[in-house]
Every structure is written in C-alpha cells, then in structure tokens.
Motif scaffolding. Sequence first.
Motif, short mmCIF file in Angstrom:
data_model
loop_
_atom_site.label_atom_id
_atom_site.label_comp_id
_atom_site.label_asym_id
_atom_site.label_seq_id
_atom_site.Cartn_x
_atom_site.Cartn_y
_atom_site.Cartn_z
N ASP A 289 -7.20 8.05 -21.21
CA ASP A 289 -8.26 7.11 -21.60
C ASP A 289 -9.35 7.89 -22.34
O ASP A 289 -10.12 8.62 -21.73
N PRO A 290 -9.43 7.75 -23.66
CA PRO A 290 -10.38 8.57 -24.42
C PRO A 290 -11.83 8.34 -24.03
O PRO A 290 -12.66 9.24 -24.17
N GLU A 291 -12.14 7.16 -23.55
CA GLU A 291 -13.53 6.86 -23.18
C GLU A 291 -13.92 7.49 -21.86
O GLU A 291 -15.07 7.91 -21.67
N TRP A 292 -12.96 7.59 -20.92
CA TRP A 292 -13.29 8.02 -19.57
C TRP A 292 -12.70 9.37 -19.18
O TRP A 292 -13.05 9.92 -18.12
N ALA A 293 -11.81 9.92 -19.97
CA ALA A 293 -11.09 11.14 -19.56
C ALA A 293 -12.03 12.29 -19.21
O ALA A 293 -11.91 12.90 -18.14
N SER A 294 -12.95 12.60 -20.10
CA SER A 294 -13.83 13.75 -19.85
C SER A 294 -14.79 13.47 -18.71
O SER A 294 -15.08 14.35 -17.89
N ARG A 295 -15.30 12.24 -18.63
CA ARG A 295 -16.22 11.89 -17.54
C ARG A 295 -15.50 11.97 -16.19
O ARG A 295 -16.06 12.46 -15.20
N ALA A 296 -14.27 11.47 -16.15
CA ALA A 296 -13.52 11.48 -14.90
C ALA A 296 -13.20 12.90 -14.46
O ALA A 296 -13.32 13.25 -13.27
N ALA A 297 -12.80 13.75 -15.41
CA ALA A 297 -12.49 15.13 -15.07
C ALA A 297 -13.72 15.87 -14.55
O ALA A 297 -13.65 16.62 -13.57
N ALA A 298 -14.86 15.64 -15.21
CA ALA A 298 -16.10 16.29 -14.77
C ALA A 298 -16.51 15.80 -13.39
O ALA A 298 -16.97 16.57 -12.55
N PHE A 299 -16.33 14.50 -13.16
CA PHE A 299 -16.68 13.95 -11.86
C PHE A 299 -15.78 14.52 -10.76
O PHE A 299 -16.26 14.93 -9.70
N SER A 300 -14.49 14.54 -10.99
CA SER A 300 -13.56 15.04 -9.98
C SER A 300 -13.88 16.46 -9.56
O SER A 300 -13.70 16.84 -8.40
N ALA A 301 -14.36 17.25 -10.51
CA ALA A 301 -14.70 18.64 -10.20
C ALA A 301 -15.89 18.75 -9.24
O ALA A 301 -16.08 19.80 -8.61
#
Length: 445
Positions: A289-301
């Motif tokens: 998901d280009p809109e959420w991929a980076s946000r989700a990865a940063a959040f999971s960390a």
Amino acid sequence: MTVLPSGGDQPSLHEGPSGWDEHRPPDPELIKDCVHCGFCLPTCPSYAVFQDEADSPRGRIVLMRVGHEDAVGPTLQTHFDRCLGCMACVTACPSGVQYDRLIEQVRPQLERNVPRTPADRAFRALVFGIFTHPGRVRALVPALALPGKLGARLGRLLPAESRLRALLSLAPPVRLAATVRQLPRVTPAAPGVEPRGTIAFLQGCIQRALFGDVNAATVRVLAAEGFEVHAPRAPRCCGALQLHGGVEESALVEARKVIAAYEGYDTVAVNVAGCGSAMKDYGHLFSDDPEWASRAAAFSAKVKDVHEVLGAVEPQARRHSLPMRVAYHDACHLAHAQGVRTQPRSLLRGIPELTLVEPAEWEICCGSAGIYNLTQPAAAAELGKRKAANLAAANADVIAAANPGCALQISAHLETPIPVYHPMVLLDASLRRLRRTAGRSHHVR
C-alpha cells in the motif's frame, strides 16, 4: 490420514474453478524455503491432535503450492482452519521458513475464494461483531456477573460439540464495576523516581472490557518505573482477531486507526500477546500500500510488549516479597510470534521470594489461539486439557499468563482451580506490598 509428498507430484484437490487470486498469494519464494525436514511436527498442536500430514506446517506449505497450480476449495480450507497460527513451527524450524508470513497471506485468500456455510458465516460474524467492540462486550457483563456462572449452565444444555457452548463455557465471572472502569488518559510518572519520558499504552478490546484491572496494574507499574503513560480510549481495536482470522479488510480498517492514533509516540506498549504480534506485523500487512507502507513500518518498529519495555531499563521501584511458586505460561503470540521469552521470566524472578517454575511442553499451544477455541472447540479442548495438566503438574500456587485468551482457556480446563494472573498484576502486587493479589482463582487478574 492425508499423506502429502514433499515434492514432485502434488495431491489432487481440484474442487472449483480457481486457485489463489492475484492479491498477495502465498509467496512462492517463501514456500521454497521449506525442505520438509519435519522438525516442526513435534511442536505443531494441530498435528498432535489430528495426526494428519495435511494438518502439519510442512503439509500446509505443500497445500500452498497446490493453490498456485490447482483450484482451492473446502478440503484445503479445512486444513488451514485447523491451524492455530501459534507459530511454534517458526521457532522450531532450522531453515528459517517464514510460516507466519505465509499463513497471513493464505487466510484472506481462503476467505475471499472459498465460500463458507451460512452457519459458519453467521457464527464468525457474531464473534467478530461482539469481541472486537469493548462496548458490546461490556453490555454482556451483567449476565456474566450473575451467580452460578450462568454461561456455563446454559452451555450444558447445548450439544458437546456446539460452538456456542464453547463460547459460553469460556465466559469469565466479571464484577459489575467492569462496565464503567476506565483508565486515566494520562498517568504521570510516580514521584521520587527518575522520569523516563512518555509512553503510549494500547488498552485493547477484550482486555479493557473484561480485564480492566490488568490494564490498571500495567499502567501503575510503568508509572512506578518513571514513565508518563498515555492511554487513549480510541481506537477500540487493533484488528488482531480479524487479522489472525483472515478477515483482512476489517483488520486493515482498524490498523489504520491505530497507526493514526499512536504514530506520534516514540514507544507503544502492549500487554496482550495477540495485539502486540498483530501491531508488529502492520509493516508487512501494508507493504503493498503506497500510502500506508512507510507509516505502518515506522509504527510497527515502535511497538513493544510491556515486558520488553520494562526489561530494557534498570528497575527503580522497590520490589517487595511475594512468597509463592509461579508457573509461567508462554503465550504463543509472545514467545513464538514476538520472540519474547526471557523478559517476563526475568521480571518475575526479580520479585523477592517468588519461585518461578517451568511447566513441560512450554512450546505447545493451549488451544486458545484467537478465536480457535470457538471455531474448533473439540481440538481446542484437547489442547486446553493438555496444557492445564502440564501447568498443574508444576505444583505452582499461581499461573502467570500474558494473554487473556490463554488465561481463560487454561482456567476452563484446570481440574483443580489455580489462580491465573498476568505478570503485570504480580509485579504490581510486589511494588504495592500486596501479599495477596485481588481476583478469583479461575479468572485472569
């Protein structure tokens, strides 16, 4: 018994016009990692129950490959429904097979491509429609609080294999105060300790509705160790039950809400094993998901189990003695999915006069596994009795379990009641000089 080959010819499961669809099918490269060595078999709870190769991790991986080459249907769905998703095979695998990634990709495929019976759809809708909504769960508390464990009494009127009977039999006795209990939105660090900054805390859905005292104990412990704890009341759910059950779209909706609500914090603490596992997996869930991929990865960390948070800092608050023998139960989504095993044990061993004992077969699931004990009640009951017997054999005064589903499952199958507490409740009792923790013997506290 279904016998599946490790390579070459594949079993014929042609039951419909299509196989996996194009949206995130099980990754062929991950499938290839499995060398069919069989190290997963002794740790797999569904293989232990069904004794069928197709109900083992390596057998299901063969079925994943079949889905790329042939149609999928009810037979294949049955074998994946029998999987608890405990990830014990991930811990046991010497080849590093990412079965967790694969099963996460398979379950939504089956939900989209293999129709369930009307009764199955209705029951699953009931489960997801109630247990992911804290307000709806709270509405059931008056019935659960009635004397005589009304749910169990009603359940005995139903057939032994009934899913509804399984649901009622697991219902815990809850005090009416649970319907109105709420955590403060902000709890300051305790006076007299070195401040360690702000930390966010996820309240959870079942946890806040039925086990509010576990959440309260967790917040007190974090504050006692110098953290200012922020506990937003929304969103209501992290999507873990839906994710583990293959209801991907609903899981994505809840996950986006959680990310948006918590991404401003540096650390997000979780005290429910299943929730923490799902939230740490958001990065994979949104990877395309280009809109959420980076946000989700940063959040999971940023997501940490509360035992990880406390295990990473030097204790500030004084521990007082709790003279008791405690058997520690490894919740699968904490031990296998998150790899958190040493921290809870270290925190419990830090309590003076508390003796930690290890039960046999720590790696075998108790049978709770999200909604598994509701959708597969017979298999779950067999596993629950096995786990309860192992814990009872440890001759402990108390059982510690860091997941509400595990605690309910274990309590339901203990022949002689043993108190089941979250480790945070025990640690909180030590910090507050409570010789006896508050709660009923058959209910996680």
